[in-house]
Write a protein that holds these residues in place. Structure first.
Motif, PDB file in Angstrom:
ATOM      1  N   LEU A  38       0.800  -1.276  -0.125  1.00  0.00           N
ATOM      2  CA  LEU A  38       0.027   0.070   0.081  1.00  0.00           C
ATOM      3  C   LEU A  38       0.976   1.162  -0.051  1.00  0.00           C
ATOM      4  O   LEU A  38       0.499   2.130  -0.900  1.00  0.00           O
ATOM      5  CB  LEU A  38      -0.961   0.080   1.309  1.00  0.00           C
ATOM      6  CG  LEU A  38      -2.205   0.999   1.310  1.00  0.00           C
ATOM      7  CD1 LEU A  38      -3.075   0.870   0.486  1.00  0.00           C
ATOM      8  CD2 LEU A  38      -2.290   1.014   2.632  1.00  0.00           C
ATOM      9  N   LEU A  39       1.854   1.242   0.997  1.00  0.00           N
ATOM     10  CA  LEU A  39       2.675   2.355   0.952  1.00  0.00           C
ATOM     11  C   LEU A  39       3.420   2.641  -0.368  1.00  0.00           C
ATOM     12  O   LEU A  39       3.574   3.594  -1.011  1.00  0.00           O
ATOM     13  CB  LEU A  39       3.863   1.981   2.094  1.00  0.00           C
ATOM     14  CG  LEU A  39       4.687   3.187   2.254  1.00  0.00           C
ATOM     15  CD1 LEU A  39       4.285   4.512   2.527  1.00  0.00           C
ATOM     16  CD2 LEU A  39       5.980   2.830   3.368  1.00  0.00           C
ATOM     17  N   ASN A  42       1.128   3.918  -3.241  1.00  0.00           N
ATOM     18  CA  ASN A  42       0.848   5.356  -2.764  1.00  0.00           C
ATOM     19  C   ASN A  42       2.087   6.313  -3.390  1.00  0.00           C
ATOM     20  O   ASN A  42       1.804   7.147  -4.066  1.00  0.00           O
ATOM     21  CB  ASN A  42       0.585   5.658  -1.269  1.00  0.00           C
ATOM     22  CG  ASN A  42      -0.913   5.121  -1.193  1.00  0.00           C
ATOM     23  OD1 ASN A  42      -1.578   4.679  -2.045  1.00  0.00           O
ATOM     24  ND2 ASN A  42      -1.329   5.185   0.094  1.00  0.00           N
ATOM     25  N   GLU A  43       3.151   5.879  -2.939  1.00  0.00           N
ATOM     26  CA  GLU A  43       4.490   6.531  -3.196  1.00  0.00           C
ATOM     27  C   GLU A  43       4.618   6.652  -4.638  1.00  0.00           C
ATOM     28  O   GLU A  43       5.043   7.502  -5.138  1.00  0.00           O
ATOM     29  CB  GLU A  43       5.773   5.963  -2.479  1.00  0.00           C
ATOM     30  CG  GLU A  43       5.916   6.437  -0.924  1.00  0.00           C
ATOM     31  CD  GLU A  43       7.062   5.802  -0.456  1.00  0.00           C
ATOM     32  OE1 GLU A  43       7.189   6.145   0.718  1.00  0.00           O
ATOM     33  OE2 GLU A  43       7.510   4.857  -0.689  1.00  0.00           O
ATOM     34  N   THR A  45       2.272   6.412  -6.927  1.00  0.00           N
ATOM     35  CA  THR A  45       1.298   7.255  -7.508  1.00  0.00           C
ATOM     36  C   THR A  45       1.635   8.845  -7.179  1.00  0.00           C
ATOM     37  O   THR A  45       1.319   9.717  -8.271  1.00  0.00           O
ATOM     38  CB  THR A  45      -0.123   7.071  -6.780  1.00  0.00           C
ATOM     39  OG1 THR A  45      -0.447   5.710  -6.672  1.00  0.00           O
ATOM     40  CG2 THR A  45      -1.361   7.820  -7.384  1.00  0.00           C
ATOM     41  N   ILE A  46       2.155   9.049  -6.053  1.00  0.00           N
ATOM     42  CA  ILE A  46       2.241  10.469  -5.782  1.00  0.00           C
ATOM     43  C   ILE A  46       3.683  10.960  -6.801  1.00  0.00           C
ATOM     44  O   ILE A  46       3.567  12.336  -7.188  1.00  0.00           O
ATOM     45  CB  ILE A  46       2.763  10.766  -4.394  1.00  0.00           C
ATOM     46  CG1 ILE A  46       2.307  12.234  -4.084  1.00  0.00           C
ATOM     47  CG2 ILE A  46       4.114  10.668  -3.787  1.00  0.00           C
ATOM     48  CD1 ILE A  46       1.917  12.744  -2.760  1.00  0.00           C
ATOM     49  N   LEU A  49       2.089  11.863 -10.057  1.00  0.00           N
ATOM     50  CA  LEU A  49       1.261  12.835  -9.907  1.00  0.00           C
ATOM     51  C   LEU A  49       2.081  14.248  -9.899  1.00  0.00           C
ATOM     52  O   LEU A  49       1.819  15.251 -10.725  1.00  0.00           O
ATOM     53  CB  LEU A  49       0.585  12.919  -8.825  1.00  0.00           C
ATOM     54  CG  LEU A  49      -0.832  12.037  -8.927  1.00  0.00           C
ATOM     55  CD1 LEU A  49      -1.774  12.089  -7.557  1.00  0.00           C
ATOM     56  CD2 LEU A  49      -1.807  12.808  -9.915  1.00  0.00           C
TER      57      LEU A  49
ATOM     58  N   ILE B 219       4.339   1.777   8.893  1.00  0.00           N
ATOM     59  CA  ILE B 219       3.929   1.486   7.391  1.00  0.00           C
ATOM     60  C   ILE B 219       2.750   2.222   7.139  1.00  0.00           C
ATOM     61  O   ILE B 219       2.511   2.962   6.048  1.00  0.00           O
ATOM     62  CB  ILE B 219       4.306   0.069   7.200  1.00  0.00           C
ATOM     63  CG1 ILE B 219       5.591  -0.231   7.390  1.00  0.00           C
ATOM     64  CG2 ILE B 219       4.056  -0.062   5.556  1.00  0.00           C
ATOM     65  CD1 ILE B 219       5.732  -1.677   7.028  1.00  0.00           C
ATOM     66  N   ALA B 223       1.562   5.438   4.706  1.00  0.00           N
ATOM     67  CA  ALA B 223       0.852   5.058   3.542  1.00  0.00           C
ATOM     68  C   ALA B 223      -0.069   6.029   3.623  1.00  0.00           C
ATOM     69  O   ALA B 223      -0.972   6.746   2.308  1.00  0.00           O
ATOM     70  CB  ALA B 223       0.182   3.824   3.422  1.00  0.00           C
ATOM     71  N   VAL B 226       0.609   9.761   2.791  1.00  0.00           N
ATOM     72  CA  VAL B 226       0.938   9.928   1.368  1.00  0.00           C
ATOM     73  C   VAL B 226      -0.584  10.025   0.470  1.00  0.00           C
ATOM     74  O   VAL B 226      -0.707  10.649  -0.380  1.00  0.00           O
ATOM     75  CB  VAL B 226       1.842   8.767   0.652  1.00  0.00           C
ATOM     76  CG1 VAL B 226       2.157   8.754  -0.879  1.00  0.00           C
ATOM     77  CG2 VAL B 226       3.161   8.822   1.405  1.00  0.00           C
ATOM     78  N   ILE B 230      -1.888  12.580  -1.955  1.00  0.00           N
ATOM     79  CA  ILE B 230      -2.349  12.442  -3.319  1.00  0.00           C
ATOM     80  C   ILE B 230      -4.016  13.058  -3.604  1.00  0.00           C
ATOM     81  O   ILE B 230      -4.021  13.764  -4.616  1.00  0.00           O
ATOM     82  CB  ILE B 230      -2.590  10.808  -3.741  1.00  0.00           C
ATOM     83  CG1 ILE B 230      -1.130  10.314  -3.599  1.00  0.00           C
ATOM     84  CG2 ILE B 230      -3.306  10.342  -4.866  1.00  0.00           C
ATOM     85  CD1 ILE B 230      -1.147   8.605  -3.630  1.00  0.00           C
ATOM     86  N   GLN B 237      -5.765  19.620  -8.870  1.00  0.00           N
ATOM     87  CA  GLN B 237      -5.675  19.422 -10.456  1.00  0.00           C
ATOM     88  C   GLN B 237      -7.130  19.312 -10.904  1.00  0.00           C
ATOM     89  O   GLN B 237      -7.201  20.198 -12.122  1.00  0.00           O
ATOM     90  CB  GLN B 237      -5.140  18.016 -10.808  1.00  0.00           C
ATOM     91  CG  GLN B 237      -3.716  17.872 -10.688  1.00  0.00           C
ATOM     92  CD  GLN B 237      -3.244  16.639 -10.823  1.00  0.00           C
ATOM     93  OE1 GLN B 237      -3.724  15.673 -11.171  1.00  0.00           O
ATOM     94  NE2 GLN B 237      -1.566  16.476 -11.041  1.00  0.00           N
TER      95      GLN B 237
END
Lengths: 62, 240, 159
Positions: A38-39, A42-43, A45-46, A49, B219, B223, B226, B230, B237
């Motif tokens: 998951l981490l 997400n990392e 994805t960012i 982006l 962890i 997550a 982050v 996002i 955006q």
């Protein structure tokens, strides 16, 4: 060999003890791996982006 | 003090530093606990080898209650002082706590069958533990049910706090009512009624479960932080 | 600052009220939360023969009689009263004299007809050698007296 057999048999309770330990290990490892994924997801994805944002602002400038 | 750690950026830096320590502690403690629990500790005078299920069952049950208590405190802090990190910590704890609760129930069934003669009974201890699992699942479902995450957080924080009454019920169920489950052996007024040779593996495994929880918690909090970034970026955006 | 305090008192009060409500509900339903009844309960209260209930206590020393065809008779005691139990089936590994037991069935004409027998174990864990040493030194009886007083094995809720 007999020592191993005896150890696995656990005085007749092996059928209860081993599933307890194995399921505990599996559940905890799956939880850990899923959280790590998951981490990382997400990392990723960012990261994807943020440059996109920079490009947009870059386009605005030109 | 709280405000310092409540800063997500600072938290991220600390979390990345602490995480490997938690990982190594978990591996070493669990290794030692498993060695003592499975190999070097004696069988029980009544229960024989089946007592070894205790070394996973009891830590899982303790962590199930510990995680819920942590969640209730975080949810309360989030609700009252609006610390974003507190809400994140509660949300990150829930799946781990649900796993521990499931494991306590599962290993308990495997221990109950040979010793008591049944996988399951509806006594106060077992039933209140099952309620705890449903509280975790209800929280997870509620926290993710809203499109607006802040509303989901509010509703689920209230659920966690209301459900907290169940934690003392679990702990004291064996003293308040007669149950099939035996009373506490370690955390009780007149000291543990468990031999040192069995208490050691139990405590090692309990600390290992605790560091495992902190490891996974760090962890998951990272997550979540982050994921929040996002969300903000995407909103910018769309609107910007 | 003020809104924080307001929220704090609100959350605190709400939790107190919920705890009180749950406490009341639990004490009202005490009879059905209790998993089993002690021999004293069953002897003193008139129970109708078609009501299923659970009897809990210690298996009286020297009372276990294995009859043929998997039938076993024993007495369950709470040190004040004892009830005769008859059961047909497989007993759990922990079933033994002097240990806690919970039987489910009906109480008919002074005999408890069980169709399920569960063993209850106590909160003491030790290797067999330690148990033997305790028994030899006489500390064992002291300890089990203590347990009986606490009502943990007797099936009586400490009042």
């Amino acid at each position: 060999m007999d020592v191993i057999k005896e150890f696995l048999d656990m005085g007749g309770y092996g059928g209860y003890i081993w599933p307890s330990y194995i399921v505990t290990a599996v559940v905890l490892i799956v939880m850990l791996v899923a959280s790590q994924r998951l981490l990382k997801g997400n990392e990723a994805t960012i990261k994807a982006l943020e440059p996109a944002k920079k490009e947009e602002t870059g386009e605005e400038k030109t | 003090m709280l405000h310092r750690f409540a800063n997500p950026t600072r938290f991220l830096r600390i979390a990345t530093l602490v995480q490997p320590w938690m990982a190594w502690s978990t591996i070493l403690l669990a290794g030692a606990g498993l060695y003592l629990g499975l190999l070097s500790s004696p069988a029980d005078y009544q229960q024989g080898e089946s007592v070894r299920i205790m070394y996973v069952h009891v830590p899982a049950a303790w962590m199930a209650m510990f995680c819920y208590t942590g969640m209730a405190v975080s949810a309360g802090v989030g609700l009252i002082w609006k610390h974003p990190l507190a809400d994140i910590a509660a949300k990150a704890t829930a799946p781990v706590g649900a796993c521990f609760t499931f494991l306590a129930l599962f290993t308990g069934a495997l221990w109950g069958k040979p010793m008591w003669g049944t996988w399951w009974v509806w006594d106060a201890r077992l039933t209140s533990m099952l309620v705890l699992l449903f509280l975790y699942l209800g929280y997870i479902a509620l926290a993710n049910a809203f499109d607006d995450p802040s509303r989901g957080t509010r509703a689920s924080s209230i659920l966690v706090l209301v459900g907290f009454v169940n934690v003392p019920i679990i702990k004291f169920s064996v003293d308040w009512w007669n149950t099939l489950h035996q009373p506490a052996s370690v955390i009780k007024m007149d000291g543990p009624s468990i031999d040192a040779s069995m208490l050691w593996p139990l405590l090692l495994m309990a600390v290992a479960f605790n560091t495992y929880y902190l490891w996974v918690l760090l962890i998951r909090i990272r997550a979540e932080i982050v994921a929040n970034k996002i969300r903000i970026l995407r909103l910018k955006q769309v609107h910007g | 600052m003020k809104r924080k305090h307001k929220r704090l008192t609100f959350v605190g009060l709400a939790l107190l009220l919920i705890a009180a409500a749950v406490g009341l509900i639990l004490s009202a339903f005490e009879e059905s939360i209790v998993f089993f009844h002690s021999p004293t309960d069953i002897v003193e209260k008139q129970v109708s023969p078609d009501r299923r209930l659970r009897l809990g206590g210690l298996v009286e020393e020297g009372s276990v009689e294995k009859k043929g065809d998997a039938v076993v008779n024993f007495r369950v005691t709470d040190m004040a009263n004892a009830v005769n139990v008859t059961y047909r089936g497989i007993l759990p590994d922990l079933f033994r004299e002097g240990q806690g037991v919970v039987a489910e069935g009906t109480y008919v004409a002074g005999v408890f007809k069980a169709d399920e027998v569960l063993a209850k174990h106590d909160e003491n864990y030790m290797p067999p050698e330690v148990a033997d040493a305790l028994k030899k030194s006489g500390k064992w009886d002291e300890m089990s007296e203590e347990m009986k007083k606490q009502g943990h094995v007797s099936g009586e809720t400490p009042k």
